[in-house]
Write a protein that holds these residues in place. Structure first.
Motif, mmCIF file in Angstrom:
data_model
loop_
_atom_site.group_PDB
_atom_site.id
_atom_site.type_symbol
_atom_site.label_atom_id
_atom_site.label_comp_id
_atom_site.label_asym_id
_atom_site.label_seq_id
_atom_site.Cartn_x
_atom_site.Cartn_y
_atom_site.Cartn_z
ATOM 1 N N ILE A 161 0.842 -1.187 0.000
ATOM 2 C CA ILE A 161 0.000 0.000 0.000
ATOM 3 C C ILE A 161 0.883 1.246 0.000
ATOM 4 O O ILE A 161 1.947 1.265 0.615
ATOM 5 N N MET A 162 0.448 2.261 -0.738
ATOM 6 C CA MET A 162 1.085 3.577 -0.717
ATOM 7 C C MET A 162 0.045 4.563 -0.211
ATOM 8 O O MET A 162 -1.094 4.567 -0.681
ATOM 9 N N VAL A 163 0.438 5.395 0.754
ATOM 10 C CA VAL A 163 -0.473 6.372 1.357
ATOM 11 C C VAL A 163 0.193 7.744 1.311
ATOM 12 O O VAL A 163 1.372 7.879 1.637
ATOM 13 N N GLU A 164 -0.585 8.757 0.933
ATOM 14 C CA GLU A 164 -0.059 10.119 0.905
ATOM 15 C C GLU A 164 0.195 10.610 2.334
ATOM 16 O O GLU A 164 -0.681 10.553 3.180
ATOM 17 N N ARG A 165 1.420 11.064 2.565
ATOM 18 C CA ARG A 165 1.796 11.618 3.861
ATOM 19 C C ARG A 165 1.752 13.130 3.776
ATOM 20 O O ARG A 165 1.922 13.722 2.717
ATOM 21 N N SER A 166 1.543 13.783 4.883
ATOM 22 C CA SER A 166 1.531 15.239 4.922
ATOM 23 C C SER A 166 2.891 15.776 4.488
ATOM 24 O O SER A 166 3.922 15.282 4.945
ATOM 25 N N PRO A 167 2.910 16.798 3.639
ATOM 26 C CA PRO A 167 4.197 17.375 3.251
ATOM 27 C C PRO A 167 4.791 18.279 4.338
ATOM 28 O O PRO A 167 5.945 18.674 4.243
ATOM 29 N N PHE A 168 4.017 18.549 5.386
ATOM 30 C CA PHE A 168 4.455 19.485 6.428
ATOM 31 C C PHE A 168 5.015 18.806 7.669
ATOM 32 O O PHE A 168 5.782 19.397 8.404
ATOM 33 N N THR A 169 4.589 17.577 7.946
ATOM 34 C CA THR A 169 5.040 16.872 9.146
ATOM 35 C C THR A 169 5.151 15.383 8.841
ATOM 36 O O THR A 169 4.481 14.874 7.954
ATOM 37 N N THR A 170 5.989 14.695 9.575
ATOM 38 C CA THR A 170 6.203 13.268 9.302
ATOM 39 C C THR A 170 5.259 12.362 10.083
ATOM 40 O O THR A 170 5.307 11.149 9.919
ATOM 41 N N ASP A 171 4.406 12.934 10.933
ATOM 42 C CA ASP A 171 3.533 12.083 11.745
ATOM 43 C C ASP A 171 2.046 12.270 11.414
ATOM 44 O O ASP A 171 1.182 12.070 12.258
ATOM 45 N N ARG A 172 1.747 12.627 10.181
ATOM 46 C CA ARG A 172 0.346 12.770 9.749
ATOM 47 C C ARG A 172 0.222 12.382 8.274
ATOM 48 O O ARG A 172 1.151 12.528 7.500
ATOM 49 N N PHE A 173 -0.993 11.945 7.939
ATOM 50 C CA PHE A 173 -1.316 11.710 6.538
ATOM 51 C C PHE A 173 -1.976 12.967 5.991
ATOM 52 O O PHE A 173 -2.429 13.825 6.758
ATOM 53 N N ARG A 174 -2.041 13.068 4.682
ATOM 54 C CA ARG A 174 -2.843 14.163 4.102
ATOM 55 C C ARG A 174 -4.273 13.976 4.561
ATOM 56 O O ARG A 174 -4.697 12.879 4.878
ATOM 57 N N ALA A 175 -5.034 15.045 4.592
ATOM 58 C CA ALA A 175 -6.420 14.940 5.064
ATOM 59 C C ALA A 175 -7.362 15.443 3.977
ATOM 60 O O ALA A 175 -7.427 16.641 3.762
ATOM 61 N N PRO A 176 -8.058 14.610 3.293
ATOM 62 C CA PRO A 176 -7.969 13.155 3.250
ATOM 63 C C PRO A 176 -6.788 12.711 2.384
ATOM 64 O O PRO A 176 -6.255 13.497 1.620
ATOM 65 N N ALA A 177 -6.424 11.463 2.518
ATOM 66 C CA ALA A 177 -5.269 10.928 1.803
ATOM 67 C C ALA A 177 -5.704 9.953 0.716
ATOM 68 O O ALA A 177 -6.666 9.204 0.887
ATOM 69 N N ARG A 178 -4.979 9.979 -0.403
ATOM 70 C CA ARG A 178 -5.194 8.994 -1.457
ATOM 71 C C ARG A 178 -4.346 7.775 -1.129
ATOM 72 O O ARG A 178 -3.227 7.887 -0.647
ATOM 73 N N VAL A 179 -4.915 6.609 -1.403
ATOM 74 C CA VAL A 179 -4.276 5.334 -1.111
ATOM 75 C C VAL A 179 -4.268 4.498 -2.384
ATOM 76 O O VAL A 179 -5.250 4.501 -3.128
ATOM 77 N N ILE A 180 -3.172 3.791 -2.632
ATOM 78 C CA ILE A 180 -3.138 2.793 -3.708
ATOM 79 C C ILE A 180 -2.729 1.476 -3.090
ATOM 80 O O ILE A 180 -1.648 1.366 -2.496
ATOM 81 N N VAL A 181 -3.609 0.494 -3.208
ATOM 82 C CA VAL A 181 -3.364 -0.840 -2.670
ATOM 83 C C VAL A 181 -3.138 -1.791 -3.838
ATOM 84 O O VAL A 181 -3.901 -1.793 -4.809
ATOM 85 N N THR A 182 -2.113 -2.619 -3.750
ATOM 86 C CA THR A 182 -1.786 -3.602 -4.774
ATOM 87 C C THR A 182 -1.821 -4.977 -4.131
ATOM 88 O O THR A 182 -1.194 -5.183 -3.092
ATOM 89 N N TYR A 183 -2.551 -5.902 -4.727
ATOM 90 C CA TYR A 183 -2.637 -7.257 -4.162
ATOM 91 C C TYR A 183 -3.018 -8.256 -5.231
ATOM 92 O O TYR A 183 -3.520 -7.881 -6.302
ATOM 93 N N ASN A 184 -2.774 -9.512 -4.943
ATOM 94 C CA ASN A 184 -3.177 -10.602 -5.836
ATOM 95 C C ASN A 184 -4.478 -11.188 -5.314
ATOM 96 O O ASN A 184 -4.639 -11.386 -4.104
ATOM 97 N N THR A 185 -5.405 -11.444 -6.223
ATOM 98 C CA THR A 185 -6.697 -12.013 -5.830
ATOM 99 C C THR A 185 -6.510 -13.517 -5.621
ATOM 100 O O THR A 185 -5.826 -14.159 -6.391
ATOM 101 N N PRO A 186 -7.130 -14.031 -4.559
ATOM 102 C CA PRO A 186 -6.966 -15.467 -4.287
ATOM 103 C C PRO A 186 -7.626 -16.324 -5.330
ATOM 104 O O PRO A 186 -8.457 -15.982 -6.075
#
Length: 186
Positions: A161-186
């Motif tokens: 998974i990749m999640v957008e982090r805040s560009p201003f601090t290292t302990d927050r996500f963007r609000a709201p954040a875009r997420v990209i999840v990559t997985y194999n289907t069973p």
């Protein structure tokens, strides 16, 4: 007056039954053709908006399977506030993108971060993904908007998974954040 002996000649004394069937068919064919050209043009013009794989507007072109209710990241459902959802499926591989403000809870539910740990703990999330501030990343085949840097990446045996982090601090996500999840289907 040569034609006055014919039955269909005007003034023959018989009532006029209207246009002949051939004329009616010809007029009908011309009307259908005249209407078909603009309708066909509109369908061609808006085909991307009209025809989605599986009738799902979230599916990206070329997807070969619909998105299941619970996806490969620990069988977690999408967060309740997920919006701008897009997915691409190909040969048992899925790329899923969405925007949410409930990312910490999602990371716990999906099994990327233990319940008692912070999503910003370096032992779970990696911020060394080569994506600078406001650079974007969108995997091949996935439609929609890519994640903007900086990002945190998380991985498990079943998914990443990749999640957008805040560009201003290292302990927050963007609000709201875009997420990209990559997985194999069973």
């Amino acid at each position: 007056m040569e034609d006055s002996w014919r039955d269909d000649a005007p003034g023959s004394g018989e009532p006029d039954d209207g246009p002949r069937p051939r004329r009616l068919l010809r007029r009908l064919a011309i009307t259908v053709l005249v209407l078909a050209v603009p309708v066909g043009g509109l369908v061609w013009l808006f085909q991307d908006d009209l025809f989605h794989p599986f009738g799902d507007p979230r599916a990206c072109e070329g997807s070969d399977a619909p998105l299941s209710g619970a996806f490969g990241a620990g069988g977690a459902p999408l967060p309740g506030d997920a919006s701008d959802v897009h997915y691409y499926t190909q040969n048992g591989h899925t790329e899923l993108s969405f925007v949410s403000s409930r990312i910490p809870g999602f990371l716990h539910t999906a099994g990327f971060v233990p319940d008692d740990a912070s999503p910003f703990d370096e032992s779970y999330g990696d911020d060394h993904f080569a994506l600078g501030e406001d650079d974007t990343e969108l995997p091949r085949g996935l439609c929609g908007t890519g994640v903007r840097g900086p990002v945190l990446t998380y991985g498990s045996a079943a998914a990443s998974i990749m999640v957008e982090r805040s560009p201003f601090t290292t302990d927050r996500f963007r609000a709201p954040a875009r997420v990209i999840v990559t997985y194999n289907t069973p």
